[in-house]
Design a protein around this motif. Structure first.
Motif, PDB file in Angstrom:
ATOM      1  N   UNK A 276       0.838  -1.188   0.000  1.00  0.00           N
ATOM      2  CA  UNK A 276       0.000   0.000   0.000  1.00  0.00           C
ATOM      3  C   UNK A 276       0.875   1.240   0.000  1.00  0.00           C
ATOM      4  N   UNK A 277       0.251   2.350  -0.293  1.00  0.00           N
ATOM      5  CA  UNK A 277       1.022   3.584  -0.285  1.00  0.00           C
ATOM      6  C   UNK A 277       1.050   4.143   1.138  1.00  0.00           C
ATOM      7  N   UNK A 278       1.991   5.016   1.417  1.00  0.00           N
ATOM      8  CA  UNK A 278       2.055   5.615   2.754  1.00  0.00           C
ATOM      9  C   UNK A 278       0.800   6.435   3.050  1.00  0.00           C
ATOM     10  N   UNK A 279       0.475   6.543   4.296  1.00  0.00           N
ATOM     11  CA  UNK A 279      -0.704   7.314   4.683  1.00  0.00           C
ATOM     12  C   UNK A 279      -0.526   8.789   4.319  1.00  0.00           C
ATOM     13  N   UNK A 280      -1.622   9.404   3.892  1.00  0.00           N
ATOM     14  CA  UNK A 280      -1.601  10.810   3.514  1.00  0.00           C
ATOM     15  C   UNK A 280      -1.372  11.691   4.738  1.00  0.00           C
ATOM     16  N   UNK A 281      -2.008  11.332   5.841  1.00  0.00           N
ATOM     17  CA  UNK A 281      -1.893  12.113   7.070  1.00  0.00           C
ATOM     18  C   UNK A 281      -0.881  11.451   7.996  1.00  0.00           C
ATOM     19  N   UNK A 282       0.221  12.146   8.267  1.00  0.00           N
ATOM     20  CA  UNK A 282       1.218  11.599   9.179  1.00  0.00           C
ATOM     21  C   UNK A 282       0.822  11.922  10.621  1.00  0.00           C
ATOM     22  N   UNK A 283       1.650  11.508  11.570  1.00  0.00           N
ATOM     23  CA  UNK A 283       1.313  11.676  12.979  1.00  0.00           C
ATOM     24  C   UNK A 283       1.177  13.146  13.380  1.00  0.00           C
ATOM     25  N   UNK A 284       2.007  14.019  12.817  1.00  0.00           N
ATOM     26  CA  UNK A 284       1.901  15.442  13.127  1.00  0.00           C
ATOM     27  C   UNK A 284       0.560  16.014  12.649  1.00  0.00           C
ATOM     28  N   UNK A 285       0.130  15.584  11.470  1.00  0.00           N
ATOM     29  CA  UNK A 285      -1.159  16.049  10.953  1.00  0.00           C
ATOM     30  C   UNK A 285      -2.308  15.528  11.804  1.00  0.00           C
ATOM     31  N   UNK A 286      -2.219  14.283  12.236  1.00  0.00           N
ATOM     32  CA  UNK A 286      -3.261  13.727  13.095  1.00  0.00           C
ATOM     33  C   UNK A 286      -3.296  14.433  14.445  1.00  0.00           C
ATOM     34  N   UNK A 287      -2.129  14.790  14.961  1.00  0.00           N
ATOM     35  CA  UNK A 287      -2.079  15.551  16.221  1.00  0.00           C
ATOM     36  C   UNK A 287      -2.718  16.923  16.042  1.00  0.00           C
ATOM     37  N   UNK A 288      -2.467  17.542  14.892  1.00  0.00           N
ATOM     38  CA  UNK A 288      -3.084  18.836  14.595  1.00  0.00           C
ATOM     39  C   UNK A 288      -4.601  18.707  14.550  1.00  0.00           C
ATOM     40  N   UNK A 289      -5.097  17.666  13.904  1.00  0.00           N
ATOM     41  CA  UNK A 289      -6.544  17.435  13.824  1.00  0.00           C
ATOM     42  C   UNK A 289      -7.116  17.240  15.226  1.00  0.00           C
TER      43      UNK A 289
ATOM     44  N   UNK B  14      -4.749  25.230   5.069  1.00  0.00           N
ATOM     45  CA  UNK B  14      -4.230  26.558   5.415  1.00  0.00           C
ATOM     46  C   UNK B  14      -3.041  26.483   6.372  1.00  0.00           C
ATOM     47  N   UNK B  15      -3.174  25.691   7.423  1.00  0.00           N
ATOM     48  CA  UNK B  15      -2.157  25.686   8.482  1.00  0.00           C
ATOM     49  C   UNK B  15      -0.978  24.759   8.185  1.00  0.00           C
ATOM     50  N   UNK B  16      -1.236  23.619   7.532  1.00  0.00           N
ATOM     51  CA  UNK B  16      -0.181  22.621   7.359  1.00  0.00           C
ATOM     52  C   UNK B  16       0.147  22.337   5.894  1.00  0.00           C
ATOM     53  N   UNK B  17      -0.584  22.996   4.980  1.00  0.00           N
ATOM     54  CA  UNK B  17      -0.380  22.806   3.542  1.00  0.00           C
ATOM     55  C   UNK B  17      -0.524  21.337   3.135  1.00  0.00           C
ATOM     56  N   UNK B  18      -1.569  20.691   3.705  1.00  0.00           N
ATOM     57  CA  UNK B  18      -1.848  19.283   3.420  1.00  0.00           C
ATOM     58  C   UNK B  18      -3.205  19.208   2.743  1.00  0.00           C
ATOM     59  N   UNK B  19      -3.206  18.674   1.532  1.00  0.00           N
ATOM     60  CA  UNK B  19      -4.440  18.517   0.781  1.00  0.00           C
ATOM     61  C   UNK B  19      -4.917  17.081   0.951  1.00  0.00           C
ATOM     62  N   UNK B  20      -6.101  16.916   1.507  1.00  0.00           N
ATOM     63  CA  UNK B  20      -6.624  15.587   1.794  1.00  0.00           C
ATOM     64  C   UNK B  20      -8.109  15.549   1.441  1.00  0.00           C
ATOM     65  N   UNK B  21      -8.572  14.401   0.988  1.00  0.00           N
ATOM     66  CA  UNK B  21      -9.984  14.274   0.613  1.00  0.00           C
ATOM     67  C   UNK B  21     -10.843  14.081   1.864  1.00  0.00           C
ATOM     68  N   UNK B  22     -12.127  14.345   1.707  1.00  0.00           N
ATOM     69  CA  UNK B  22     -13.069  14.167   2.812  1.00  0.00           C
ATOM     70  C   UNK B  22     -13.136  12.694   3.240  1.00  0.00           C
ATOM     71  N   UNK B  23     -13.231  11.727   2.312  1.00  0.00           N
ATOM     72  CA  UNK B  23     -13.248  10.326   2.751  1.00  0.00           C
ATOM     73  C   UNK B  23     -11.982   9.920   3.521  1.00  0.00           C
ATOM     74  N   UNK B  24     -10.823  10.396   3.085  1.00  0.00           N
ATOM     75  CA  UNK B  24      -9.584  10.086   3.802  1.00  0.00           C
ATOM     76  C   UNK B  24      -9.624  10.686   5.196  1.00  0.00           C
ATOM     77  N   UNK B  25     -10.093  11.896   5.287  1.00  0.00           N
ATOM     78  CA  UNK B  25     -10.213  12.566   6.577  1.00  0.00           C
ATOM     79  C   UNK B  25     -11.179  11.811   7.490  1.00  0.00           C
TER      80      UNK B  25
END
Length: 140
Positions: free
Chosen positions: A60-73, A94-105
């Motif tokens: 599989x591919x690496x996760x789009x959201x890393x641990x820092x992004x998950x902590x931010x969420x 805006x804050x982390x410059x991470x583009x993620x889809x709604x289903x992934x989120x």
């Protein structure tokens, strides 16, 4: 399922076996894995000169959201638990410059709720937010 062995531990298994002459059972106990895992690593080392098969395709591919992004969420949801998924998506961009889809989120939030042991109330609030977004005609 047991955790994956790190590359450093795999290299250490090779050292234990060839340089320190430790037995397979002792190596398995030191590494915290099965005999089969030890034999597989030793076979890979013999066949390829490394502890991983270079010809195996990654599953599989690496996760789009890393641990820092998950902590931010988690941080922004603790501050405002009624945020909609699209609002979280905008704040991530805006804050982390991470583009993620709604289903992934959505999947990431469900995974966070499971691993962090959040209460069922937060899970139902999240699904209410998703349902509201669907009824309001927001893009999901």
């Amino acid at each position: 399922m047991s955790p994956h062995l790190t590359e450093q531990l795999r290299e250490r298994i090779i050292v234990w076996h060839f340089q320190r002459q430790k037995k397979i059972a002792e190596i398995a106990q030191l590494a915290g894995c099965s005999w089969r895992s030890i034999y597989k690593i030793l076979t890979l080392h013999r066949d390829f000169g490394q502890t991983r098969n270079p010809f195996v395709r990654r599953r599989s591919k690496p996760r789009t959201l890393n641990q820092q992004n998950l902590s931010f969420i988690t941080f922004i949801l603790d501050a405002n638990p009624t945020l909609f998924l699209d609002e979280i998506q905008e704040q991530l961009l805006e804050a982390r410059n991470v583009e993620v889809s709604i289903p992934t989120l959505s999947r990431s939030l469900h995974r966070l709720a499971r691993t962090n042991g959040h209460q069922r109330q937060q899970q139902s609030e999240m699904s209410c937010c998703v349902q509201y977004c669907n009824m309001a005609g927001r893009n999901l």
